[in-house]
Design a protein around this motif. Sequence first.
Motif, PDB file in Angstrom:
ATOM      1  N   ALA A  33       9.374 -25.060 -39.244  1.00 19.42           N
ATOM      2  CA  ALA A  33       8.044 -24.523 -38.960  1.00 19.42           C
ATOM      3  C   ALA A  33       7.619 -23.506 -40.011  1.00 19.42           C
ATOM      4  O   ALA A  33       6.467 -23.455 -40.419  1.00 19.42           O
ATOM      5  CB  ALA A  33       8.028 -23.906 -37.574  1.00 19.42           C
ATOM      6  N   ARG A  61       5.574 -27.695 -35.481  1.00 20.52           N
ATOM      7  CA  ARG A  61       6.085 -28.070 -36.800  1.00 20.52           C
ATOM      8  C   ARG A  61       4.926 -28.324 -37.745  1.00 20.52           C
ATOM      9  O   ARG A  61       3.797 -28.537 -37.284  1.00 20.52           O
ATOM     10  CB  ARG A  61       6.973 -29.309 -36.697  1.00 20.52           C
ATOM     11  CG  ARG A  61       6.237 -30.545 -36.211  1.00 20.52           C
ATOM     12  CD  ARG A  61       7.090 -31.762 -36.348  1.00 20.52           C
ATOM     13  NE  ARG A  61       6.485 -32.931 -35.776  1.00 20.52           N
ATOM     14  CZ  ARG A  61       5.616 -33.707 -36.398  1.00 20.52           C
ATOM     15  NH1 ARG A  61       5.213 -33.422 -37.632  1.00 20.52           N
ATOM     16  NH2 ARG A  61       5.125 -34.771 -35.795  1.00 20.52           N
ATOM     17  N   ARG A  74      -0.559 -26.432 -37.871  1.00 20.17           N
ATOM     18  CA  ARG A  74       0.711 -26.701 -37.196  1.00 20.17           C
ATOM     19  C   ARG A  74       0.494 -27.696 -36.064  1.00 20.17           C
ATOM     20  O   ARG A  74      -0.535 -27.659 -35.396  1.00 20.17           O
ATOM     21  CB  ARG A  74       1.290 -25.409 -36.612  1.00 20.17           C
ATOM     22  CG  ARG A  74       1.935 -24.513 -37.645  1.00 20.17           C
ATOM     23  CD  ARG A  74       3.241 -25.111 -38.099  1.00 20.17           C
ATOM     24  NE  ARG A  74       3.861 -24.329 -39.148  1.00 20.17           N
ATOM     25  CZ  ARG A  74       3.592 -24.438 -40.438  1.00 20.17           C
ATOM     26  NH1 ARG A  74       2.703 -25.295 -40.858  1.00 20.17           N
ATOM     27  NH2 ARG A  74       4.206 -23.704 -41.333  1.00 20.17           N
TER      28      ARG A  74
END
Lengths: 307, 174
Positions: A255, B2, B38
């Motif tokens: 991330a 992610r 994201r």
Amino acid sequence: MDVSGLLNAAKAAEDAKRRAVTVDREQPHDVDAGNLMVVDTVPLLPSELTAARRGEYIRALARDGVQVLFNAIWELPTTRADEVVLASLPNPTYAIPREKPVPKPKQLTKWEQFALKKGIKKNSKRDTRVFDDTKQEFVRRHGYEHRKNQDDKDWIIELPDQADPFVDYFAKRNELKKGRVAKNEMQQARNIAKANPVKQGLAAPSTSNDAKKQLLKEQLKRTKTSTASLGRFDKSIGKEPKIKTPGKKRQYDSAVMQAGTEKQRSLTILSRITGKESLLNENKAIRQAKPKIMALEQGGKIHKRRK
Amino acid sequence: MRPLTEDETKIFFEKLANYIGGNIQLLIDRPDGMYCFRLHRDRVYYVSEEIMRKATSVARDNLMSLGTCFGKFTKSGKFRLQVTALEFLAPYAKFKVWVKPNAEQSYLYGNHVLKSGLGRITEDTPRYQGVVVYSMNDIPLGFGVAAYSTQDCRKLDPTGYHCFPPSRCRRVSS
């Protein structure tokens, strides 16, 4: 300034120069000029290895070592070739271990094994060429041109005792020779096969029971999943455990990425997308061009170039 | 949570480019800080790097949302824009449509914008171009797709459609 002062100054300069190229040590360095190597056998002083002084200390040691090596090289006999000074290095004194593993000894052929066992030695003094009396020249003992020589020599074959005179003994001799060549080839192949054992597909069969069991399991798994449906519609027997075939694990970026890399990546993808778009807005171009064309048509005069 | 994969980024950017073209660059490369996209539970969020870093400490199951949702990926891998993206896309929109006050509510309830409700339109809008729909006092209302180009809509009768609103891309006025 008097003469002695000048002399002293010159001497001091000379000393300073010599100090720059000499290394004074109680225990001299171990120099191996052949390998261009210097070994400093004096242990490092722990007091000098503090974080603050370590760098300077090690640098000084390295400098001394390199200086000693260069001094040693300059003492060697030198030659000059094309304005380049070449020192001829002596033989190395240190045996440096080889980089690669020691080659495995060559596998002996079956004959070599037998000869070793019986103590049969190859007669290395035997010449490869022998003198041919009929031809009056040296010919090969074996191999190239040997066979032809043999043919020339044995142009007649004596019939064996009570043998069939209508058999072609020359053909028979050739047959025998072919048989011998074939046998030799087979033996060669056997020797090569023995020297290079083939590795098994899955794993080398082991003698231990556990390993055999593991191997069998692995083979069973492979055969069961080797159908078009990966074994999904096959009948199962009794309490057979279900075979799991792990799929490919998906891998994503973490991330949090390094600053800037993500931005750069996005920009490159963007440039690929927007690069396709044409800069020209067709509608706008038509709209801007239309009034001019209209005016031209209404004016009725379109100048043509005269020939 | 992610980052988007390369394929996802491509699909997502292609959709955004429908409305703001190359101005996507201004969303990625901002002078006032680092911002990123994201993916979380199929939704794409536009979020500042700082908040995103803080959000990494929240377990995936517990994380409801972060930053601004731009839309979601369908199960078949297409991207659907959500009206929450309007705030960020409206300032960079290349083509705009202004609707008259009496057509505003109709649009917000999910109907097409008719020629009669059309107040203004950006010059040279091509056909089937993604547009941002504004009210006459310049409040962005939602997204749409131009049914005709600017030239063609002049010839249109008043009841002809002008703008299809893509579903779920209307802002509901409160």
